[in-house]
Design a protein around this motif. Structure first.
Motif, mmCIF file in Angstrom:
data_model
loop_
_atom_site.group_PDB
_atom_site.id
_atom_site.type_symbol
_atom_site.label_atom_id
_atom_site.label_comp_id
_atom_site.label_asym_id
_atom_site.label_seq_id
_atom_site.Cartn_x
_atom_site.Cartn_y
_atom_site.Cartn_z
ATOM 1 N N GLY A 189 1.301 17.051 -2.378
ATOM 2 C CA GLY A 189 0.369 17.196 -1.262
ATOM 3 C C GLY A 189 0.992 17.958 -0.107
ATOM 4 O O GLY A 189 0.335 18.783 0.541
ATOM 5 N N MET A 190 2.273 17.699 0.144
ATOM 6 C CA MET A 190 2.970 18.429 1.197
ATOM 7 C C MET A 190 3.068 19.906 0.817
ATOM 8 O O MET A 190 2.844 20.779 1.657
ATOM 9 C CB MET A 190 4.369 17.860 1.425
ATOM 10 C CG MET A 190 5.097 18.550 2.560
ATOM 11 S SD MET A 190 6.763 17.932 2.832
ATOM 12 C CE MET A 190 6.450 16.208 3.059
ATOM 13 N N GLY A 191 3.386 20.183 -0.432
ATOM 14 C CA GLY A 191 3.450 21.569 -0.876
ATOM 15 C C GLY A 191 2.101 22.262 -0.765
ATOM 16 O O GLY A 191 2.020 23.426 -0.345
ATOM 17 N N LEU A 235 8.673 9.247 -0.724
ATOM 18 C CA LEU A 235 7.272 9.490 -1.031
ATOM 19 C C LEU A 235 7.151 9.602 -2.546
ATOM 20 O O LEU A 235 8.152 9.770 -3.240
ATOM 21 C CB LEU A 235 6.785 10.790 -0.369
ATOM 22 C CG LEU A 235 6.883 10.854 1.162
ATOM 23 C CD1 LEU A 235 6.518 12.243 1.647
ATOM 24 C CD2 LEU A 235 5.997 9.810 1.816
ATOM 25 N N ASP A 236 5.937 9.536 -3.048
ATOM 26 C CA ASP A 236 5.782 9.679 -4.495
ATOM 27 C C ASP A 236 5.464 11.133 -4.850
ATOM 28 O O ASP A 236 5.276 11.975 -3.973
ATOM 29 C CB ASP A 236 4.739 8.705 -5.048
ATOM 30 C CG ASP A 236 3.339 8.945 -4.518
ATOM 31 O OD1 ASP A 236 2.990 10.102 -4.202
ATOM 32 O OD2 ASP A 236 2.568 7.981 -4.424
ATOM 33 N N GLY A 256 14.813 11.849 -5.692
ATOM 34 C CA GLY A 256 13.501 11.226 -5.555
ATOM 35 C C GLY A 256 13.013 11.081 -4.139
ATOM 36 O O GLY A 256 12.015 10.445 -3.880
ATOM 37 N N GLY A 257 13.732 11.644 -3.195
ATOM 38 C CA GLY A 257 13.289 11.578 -1.804
ATOM 39 C C GLY A 257 13.669 10.295 -1.110
ATOM 40 O O GLY A 257 13.155 9.980 -0.055
ATOM 41 N N ARG A 258 14.598 9.586 -1.685
ATOM 42 C CA ARG A 258 15.075 8.371 -1.011
ATOM 43 C C ARG A 258 15.881 8.787 0.220
ATOM 44 O O ARG A 258 16.560 9.793 0.197
ATOM 45 C CB ARG A 258 15.931 7.551 -1.964
ATOM 46 C CG ARG A 258 15.108 6.951 -3.085
ATOM 47 C CD ARG A 258 16.020 6.273 -4.108
ATOM 48 N NE ARG A 258 15.266 5.908 -5.283
ATOM 49 C CZ ARG A 258 14.968 6.747 -6.273
ATOM 50 N NH1 ARG A 258 15.371 7.984 -6.221
ATOM 51 N NH2 ARG A 258 14.285 6.362 -7.302
ATOM 52 N N PRO A 276 0.829 -1.201 0.000
ATOM 53 C CA PRO A 276 0.000 0.000 0.000
ATOM 54 C C PRO A 276 0.869 1.261 0.000
ATOM 55 O O PRO A 276 1.996 1.253 0.477
ATOM 56 C CB PRO A 276 -0.804 -0.113 1.296
ATOM 57 C CG PRO A 276 -0.075 -1.072 2.156
ATOM 58 C CD PRO A 276 0.705 -1.959 1.233
ATOM 59 N N ALA A 277 0.317 2.332 -0.555
ATOM 60 C CA ALA A 277 1.038 3.600 -0.611
ATOM 61 C C ALA A 277 1.272 4.129 0.798
ATOM 62 O O ALA A 277 0.412 3.997 1.679
ATOM 63 C CB ALA A 277 0.245 4.611 -1.430
ATOM 64 N N ARG A 278 2.427 4.692 0.994
ATOM 65 C CA ARG A 278 2.778 5.276 2.278
ATOM 66 C C ARG A 278 2.018 6.595 2.458
ATOM 67 O O ARG A 278 1.882 7.374 1.512
ATOM 68 C CB ARG A 278 4.286 5.533 2.290
ATOM 69 C CG ARG A 278 4.797 6.004 3.597
ATOM 70 C CD ARG A 278 6.314 5.876 3.648
ATOM 71 N NE ARG A 278 6.731 6.432 4.903
ATOM 72 C CZ ARG A 278 7.457 7.527 5.031
ATOM 73 N NH1 ARG A 278 7.896 8.143 3.969
ATOM 74 N NH2 ARG A 278 7.772 7.989 6.216
#
Length: 140
Positions: free
Chosen positions: A75-77, A68-69, A135-137, A2-4
């Motif tokens: 969404g955070m922005g 995150l994707d 990519g936020g890794r 599932p998506a985080r």
């Protein structure tokens, strides 16, 4: 898998850091930049400095919040943008007693004012930072 979910606590803490830097930036603008550079140049420099601060916070928080994707970074922005607008209009109306025309005057590109562009930058800063950080890794 599932998506985080978007880590709201981390996103809110990052926004609070941005808020603190924005207040410091405003003080710098009014106390130092305007008297030395004049209003138009001070507004431009202040807007650019604030964008740099927002990006710095976003870059610092990416390893702690990712991976995150794209939708989650956007969404955070959006969260940061809505919190900023809510604070600005809520504080302006309820605490300062400013009228709507007074509040909306800040949303015109006039005399060097970059505030509307800063808001757009705020919306996309998490995604930009995630791309800059790979990519936020999580950082190694």
């Amino acid at each position: 898998m599932p998506a985080r979910r978007l880590p709201l606590r981390g996103a809110l803490l990052a926004w609070l850091a941005i808020l603190a830097l924005a207040f410091l930036n405003g003080g710098l603008r009014e106390l130092v930049l305007v008297p030395r550079l004049g209003l138009p140049a001070a507004l431009v420099l202040s807007g650019l400095l604030l964008c740099a601060c927002i990006l710095a916070v976003a870059l610092a928080c990416i390893p702690r919040l990712g991976p995150l994707d794209r939708t989650q970074w956007l969404g955070m922005g959006l969260l940061w943008l809505l919190l900023t607008l809510g604070l600005e209009f809520g504080f302006g109306r309820m605490v300062q007693g400013r009228s709507w025309p007074e509040l909306l005057a800040a949303y015109r590109f006039r005399d060097g004012n970059l505030w509307p562009a800063v808001l757009v930058f705020t919306m996309f800063a998490p995604l930009l930072a995630a791309r800059l950080r790979g990519g936020g890794r999580p950082a190694r």
